[in-house]
Scaffold this motif. Structure first.
Motif, PDB file in Angstrom:
ATOM      1  N   THR A 125       0.839  -1.195   0.000  1.00 37.16           N
ATOM      2  CA  THR A 125       0.000   0.000   0.000  1.00 37.16           C
ATOM      3  C   THR A 125       0.876   1.249   0.000  1.00 37.16           C
ATOM      4  O   THR A 125       0.609   2.209  -0.744  1.00 37.16           O
ATOM      5  N   GLU A 127       3.971   1.432  -1.098  1.00 36.94           N
ATOM      6  CA  GLU A 127       4.617   1.499  -2.409  1.00 36.94           C
ATOM      7  C   GLU A 127       3.632   2.005  -3.458  1.00 36.94           C
ATOM      8  O   GLU A 127       3.997   2.797  -4.329  1.00 36.94           O
ATOM      9  N   LEU A 128       2.377   1.532  -3.397  1.00 37.61           N
ATOM     10  CA  LEU A 128       1.364   2.000  -4.343  1.00 37.61           C
ATOM     11  C   LEU A 128       1.108   3.496  -4.179  1.00 37.61           C
ATOM     12  O   LEU A 128       0.946   4.216  -5.173  1.00 37.61           O
ATOM     13  N   ASP A 129       1.068   3.954  -2.914  1.00 34.17           N
ATOM     14  CA  ASP A 129       0.890   5.391  -2.673  1.00 34.17           C
ATOM     15  C   ASP A 129       2.040   6.179  -3.285  1.00 34.17           C
ATOM     16  O   ASP A 129       1.825   7.209  -3.950  1.00 34.17           O
ATOM     17  N   LEU A 131       3.972   5.171  -5.701  1.00 33.88           N
ATOM     18  CA  LEU A 131       3.860   5.038  -7.149  1.00 33.88           C
ATOM     19  C   LEU A 131       2.796   5.993  -7.697  1.00 33.88           C
ATOM     20  O   LEU A 131       3.013   6.646  -8.737  1.00 33.88           O
ATOM     21  N   GLU A 132       1.688   6.104  -7.018  1.00 33.36           N
ATOM     22  CA  GLU A 132       0.643   7.037  -7.468  1.00 33.36           C
ATOM     23  C   GLU A 132       1.136   8.474  -7.390  1.00 33.36           C
ATOM     24  O   GLU A 132       0.879   9.278  -8.309  1.00 33.36           O
ATOM     25  N   ARG A 133       1.836   8.835  -6.301  1.00 33.38           N
ATOM     26  CA  ARG A 133       2.389  10.197  -6.198  1.00 33.38           C
ATOM     27  C   ARG A 133       3.401  10.444  -7.311  1.00 33.38           C
ATOM     28  O   ARG A 133       3.421  11.505  -7.939  1.00 33.38           O
ATOM     29  N   SER A 134       4.236   9.411  -7.538  1.00 27.80           N
ATOM     30  CA  SER A 134       5.238   9.540  -8.600  1.00 27.80           C
ATOM     31  C   SER A 134       4.558   9.690  -9.958  1.00 27.80           C
ATOM     32  O   SER A 134       4.984  10.490 -10.785  1.00 27.80           O
ATOM     33  N   GLN A 135       3.488   8.903 -10.155  1.00 27.84           N
ATOM     34  CA  GLN A 135       2.750   8.988 -11.413  1.00 27.84           C
ATOM     35  C   GLN A 135       2.101  10.362 -11.557  1.00 27.84           C
ATOM     36  O   GLN A 135       2.105  10.942 -12.651  1.00 27.84           O
ATOM     37  N   ARG A 136       1.572  10.912 -10.477  1.00 27.60           N
ATOM     38  CA  ARG A 136       0.973  12.250 -10.531  1.00 27.60           C
ATOM     39  C   ARG A 136       2.028  13.292 -10.882  1.00 27.60           C
ATOM     40  O   ARG A 136       1.787  14.195 -11.685  1.00 27.60           O
ATOM     41  N   ASP A 139       2.838  12.853 -14.385  1.00 21.11           N
ATOM     42  CA  ASP A 139       1.755  13.417 -15.184  1.00 21.11           C
ATOM     43  C   ASP A 139       1.829  14.947 -15.189  1.00 21.11           C
ATOM     44  O   ASP A 139       1.626  15.589 -16.230  1.00 21.11           O
TER      45      ASP A 139
END
Length: 173
Positions: A125, A127-129, A131-136, A139
């Motif tokens: 979870t 790591e996913l957070d 990853l999502e922040r990194s993806q944002r 983006d």
């Protein structure tokens, strides 16, 4: 007891008007024969009776031995039955303890597995957070770098770079 021989050899005194000696002798002979037969039969019966008594005693002893053996067998069977029941009870108790121990071990394993899964889930979870922040961020950077303003700036830079080259070419003698 009188014997057949004594009967045969018995002598009678003669009298004047006595018995016919020949008839007496015949009678003595027949009486001795019957006596011998009866005596012989009596001896055989006594011997047979002795054998029957011996056999009867033997059978009584055999019966007593068989009764004792039967009693012993019954006692032994009862003891074996009691011992088998005790052993079965011990095996059952031991099995119950082993099953309880196995369940306790399995419960401990399941607890640890659940804790491990929870830790892994928390890590994933996290790591996913990230990853999502990194993806944002990626983006946002993508949006920035692929925006119209950046394209305009790059186009302008490209034009400036070309003008500067042209200026340098013109100034070269």
């Amino acid at each position: 007891m009188i014997t057949a021989m004594e009967i045969r050899n018995q002598q009678f005194n003669k009298s004047l008007r006595g018995y016919n000696p020949e008839e007496v002798k015949n009678f003595q002979y027949r009486l001795a024969q019957d006596f011998e037969n009866i005596y012989s039969e009596n001896s055989q019966l006594k011997e047979s009776l002795q054998k029957v008594r011996y056999e009867l005693e033997r059978y009584h002893k055999l019966e007593e031995t068989m009764n004792n053996s039967l009693i012993l067998a019954q006692q032994t069977a009862e003891m074996l039955k009691i011992n088998a029941q005790k052993e079965a009870d011990m095996i059952l108790e031991d099995s119950k303890k082993k099953i309880a121990e196995a369940f306790t071990v399995y419960q401990e394993i399941i607890k640890r597995l659940n804790m491990f899964n929870a830790e892994i889930k928390a890590q994933i979870t996290g790591e996913l957070d990230m990853l999502e922040r990194s993806q944002r961020k990626a983006d946002e950077l993508s949006d920035f770098f692929f925006s119209k303003d950046v394209k305009d700036i790059l186009d302008n830079l490209g034009k400036l770079d070309m003008e500067a080259r042209n200026d340098t070419k013109d100034n070269t003698p």
